[in-house]
Scaffold this motif. Sequence first.
Motif, PDB file in Angstrom:
ATOM      1  N   ASP A  55      -2.087 128.666  50.698  1.00  0.00           N
ATOM      2  CA  ASP A  55      -2.140 128.660  49.231  1.00  0.00           C
ATOM      3  C   ASP A  55      -0.847 128.139  48.631  1.00  0.00           C
ATOM      4  O   ASP A  55       0.239 128.458  49.110  1.00  0.00           O
ATOM      5  N   HIS A  56      -0.951 127.385  47.562  1.00  0.00           N
ATOM      6  CA  HIS A  56       0.240 126.954  46.811  1.00  0.00           C
ATOM      7  C   HIS A  56      -0.256 126.334  45.513  1.00  0.00           C
ATOM      8  O   HIS A  56      -1.420 125.979  45.372  1.00  0.00           O
ATOM      9  N   ASP A  57       0.631 126.227  44.545  1.00  0.00           N
ATOM     10  CA  ASP A  57       0.274 125.531  43.310  1.00  0.00           C
ATOM     11  C   ASP A  57       1.532 124.918  42.700  1.00  0.00           C
ATOM     12  O   ASP A  57       1.844 123.763  42.918  1.00  0.00           O
ATOM     13  N   CYS A  58       2.326 125.735  41.966  1.00  0.00           N
ATOM     14  CA  CYS A  58       3.460 125.151  41.230  1.00  0.00           C
ATOM     15  C   CYS A  58       4.580 124.651  42.131  1.00  0.00           C
ATOM     16  O   CYS A  58       5.243 123.677  41.824  1.00  0.00           O
ATOM     17  N   ARG A  59       4.791 125.311  43.244  1.00  0.00           N
ATOM     18  CA  ARG A  59       5.923 125.039  44.151  1.00  0.00           C
ATOM     19  C   ARG A  59       7.263 125.138  43.406  1.00  0.00           C
ATOM     20  O   ARG A  59       8.225 124.480  43.752  1.00  0.00           O
ATOM     21  N   GLU A  60       7.294 125.916  42.361  1.00  0.00           N
ATOM     22  CA  GLU A  60       8.529 126.115  41.585  1.00  0.00           C
ATOM     23  C   GLU A  60       8.877 127.596  41.436  1.00  0.00           C
ATOM     24  O   GLU A  60       9.723 127.961  40.627  1.00  0.00           O
ATOM     25  N   GLY A  61       8.132 128.467  42.139  1.00  0.00           N
ATOM     26  CA  GLY A  61       8.457 129.895  42.101  1.00  0.00           C
ATOM     27  C   GLY A  61       7.920 130.636  40.890  1.00  0.00           C
ATOM     28  O   GLY A  61       8.389 131.736  40.605  1.00  0.00           O
ATOM     29  N   VAL A  62       6.957 130.054  40.170  1.00  0.00           N
ATOM     30  CA  VAL A  62       6.488 130.732  38.957  1.00  0.00           C
ATOM     31  C   VAL A  62       5.004 131.129  38.971  1.00  0.00           C
ATOM     32  O   VAL A  62       4.608 131.998  38.189  1.00  0.00           O
ATOM     33  N   CYS A  63       4.181 130.519  39.831  1.00  0.00           N
ATOM     34  CA  CYS A  63       2.734 130.786  39.704  1.00  0.00           C
ATOM     35  C   CYS A  63       2.255 131.948  40.566  1.00  0.00           C
ATOM     36  O   CYS A  63       1.230 132.549  40.282  1.00  0.00           O
ATOM     37  N   GLY A  64       2.958 132.255  41.638  1.00  0.00           N
ATOM     38  CA  GLY A  64       2.566 133.371  42.496  1.00  0.00           C
ATOM     39  C   GLY A  64       1.500 133.020  43.513  1.00  0.00           C
ATOM     40  O   GLY A  64       0.942 133.905  44.163  1.00  0.00           O
ATOM     41  N   MET A  65       1.204 131.742  43.693  1.00  0.00           N
ATOM     42  CA  MET A  65       0.145 131.375  44.640  1.00  0.00           C
ATOM     43  C   MET A  65       0.594 131.394  46.102  1.00  0.00           C
ATOM     44  O   MET A  65      -0.184 131.707  46.984  1.00  0.00           O
ATOM     45  N   CYS A  66       1.839 130.995  46.355  1.00  0.00           N
ATOM     46  CA  CYS A  66       2.253 130.917  47.761  1.00  0.00           C
ATOM     47  C   CYS A  66       2.364 132.339  48.319  1.00  0.00           C
ATOM     48  O   CYS A  66       2.787 133.255  47.613  1.00  0.00           O
ATOM     49  N   THR A  81      13.072 135.348  46.549  1.00  0.00           N
ATOM     50  CA  THR A  81      12.682 133.955  46.811  1.00  0.00           C
ATOM     51  C   THR A  81      11.209 133.896  47.187  1.00  0.00           C
ATOM     52  O   THR A  81      10.777 134.631  48.068  1.00  0.00           O
ATOM     53  N   THR A  82      10.463 133.012  46.521  1.00  0.00           N
ATOM     54  CA  THR A  82       9.083 132.798  46.933  1.00  0.00           C
ATOM     55  C   THR A  82       9.055 131.849  48.137  1.00  0.00           C
ATOM     56  O   THR A  82      10.026 131.123  48.376  1.00  0.00           O
ATOM     57  N   THR A  83       7.929 131.835  48.830  1.00  0.00           N
ATOM     58  CA  THR A  83       7.810 130.954  49.993  1.00  0.00           C
ATOM     59  C   THR A  83       8.071 129.493  49.615  1.00  0.00           C
ATOM     60  O   THR A  83       8.706 128.754  50.358  1.00  0.00           O
ATOM     61  N   CYS A 159       6.829 139.574  36.742  1.00  0.00           N
ATOM     62  CA  CYS A 159       5.942 139.706  37.921  1.00  0.00           C
ATOM     63  C   CYS A 159       5.000 138.514  37.951  1.00  0.00           C
ATOM     64  O   CYS A 159       4.285 138.261  36.986  1.00  0.00           O
ATOM     65  N   ILE A 160       5.002 137.764  39.076  1.00  0.00           N
ATOM     66  CA  ILE A 160       4.144 136.579  39.171  1.00  0.00           C
ATOM     67  C   ILE A 160       2.823 136.887  39.886  1.00  0.00           C
ATOM     68  O   ILE A 160       2.030 135.975  40.133  1.00  0.00           O
ATOM     69  N   GLY A 161       2.601 138.141  40.235  1.00  0.00           N
ATOM     70  CA  GLY A 161       1.297 138.527  40.800  1.00  0.00           C
ATOM     71  C   GLY A 161       1.005 137.914  42.155  1.00  0.00           C
ATOM     72  O   GLY A 161      -0.152 137.663  42.487  1.00  0.00           O
TER      73      GLY A 161
HETATM   74  S1  FES Z   1       3.584 127.903  44.728  1.00  0.00           S
HETATM   75 FE1  FES Z   1       3.882 128.765  42.745  1.00  0.00          FE
HETATM   76  S2  FES Z   1       5.196 130.442  43.133  1.00  0.00           S
HETATM   77 FE2  FES Z   1       5.105 129.442  45.062  1.00  0.00          FE
END
Ligand code: FES
Length: 249
Positions: A55-66, A81-83, A159-161
């Motif tokens: 899983d991933h989406d923003c890759r900027e540490g804000v969406c909570g998908m990774c 730190t997010t993944t 909290c990015i969930g």
């Molecule tokens: S991909 Fe969005 S917080 Fe990691």
Amino acid sequence: MNITLRIWRQHDADSPGRMIAYPVEGVSADMSFLEMLDVLNETLTLDGQEPVAFDHDCREGVCGMCSLAIDGVAHGPEALTTTCQLYMRHFSDGDVIDVEPWHAESFPVVRDLIVDRSALDRIIAAGGYISAPTGSAPDAAATLVPKAAADRAFDAATCIGCGACVAACPNGSAMLFTGAKATHLGALPQGQPERGARALAMVAAHDEEGFGGCTQIGECTAVCPAGIPLDMISRLNADVLSALRSPSP
Ligand code: FES
């Protein structure tokens, strides 16, 4: 650098999973962990093999998908730190790195490293809102928000969930997430009318989803990429107790 990844592969929720080792060569220290997985997937695809699902989406540490457990730690070895914001410079040539999905009963595996985190959405749906009357927009200064309340609400709203708190908790509890989401609204004047009902509804949804209870171990806050503090849970518990003592009519 050259590394070896041992990755959890699982076709779907009903299939058994297992760790499979993959060598990854020519990894740059400036790659993020997800970019390094992209390189692996390109190689697998060119070899005619099934790429690793993650899983991933923003890759900027804000969406909570990774959402990866790296060497057994949610989001890996770096605090706050997010993944997706974890860089390969934190690893060394020759490392063997285990990569697994969040392991929690309420997060069934969808495929490989992807889990279903919709249980968190259902906790939000149960009470993560305020009711506002329709009509024209109220005057911006009609409801004054004390600075301390605004700061507290903002801290909770970071909290990015992602669900790392659940993955790290020996009880599989989502109380840090629930506490943050309830506090984010309950700290503000606009969130007061439904504060007690919100706390009760969100905790009931939390329990119905099969998350465990909080026993104040604190693993959740240790891995939280947003640094949500443990006292968000105390605040939620206080709201629940107060609502039980004085139920709304
Ligand atoms: S991909 Fe969005 S917080 Fe990691």
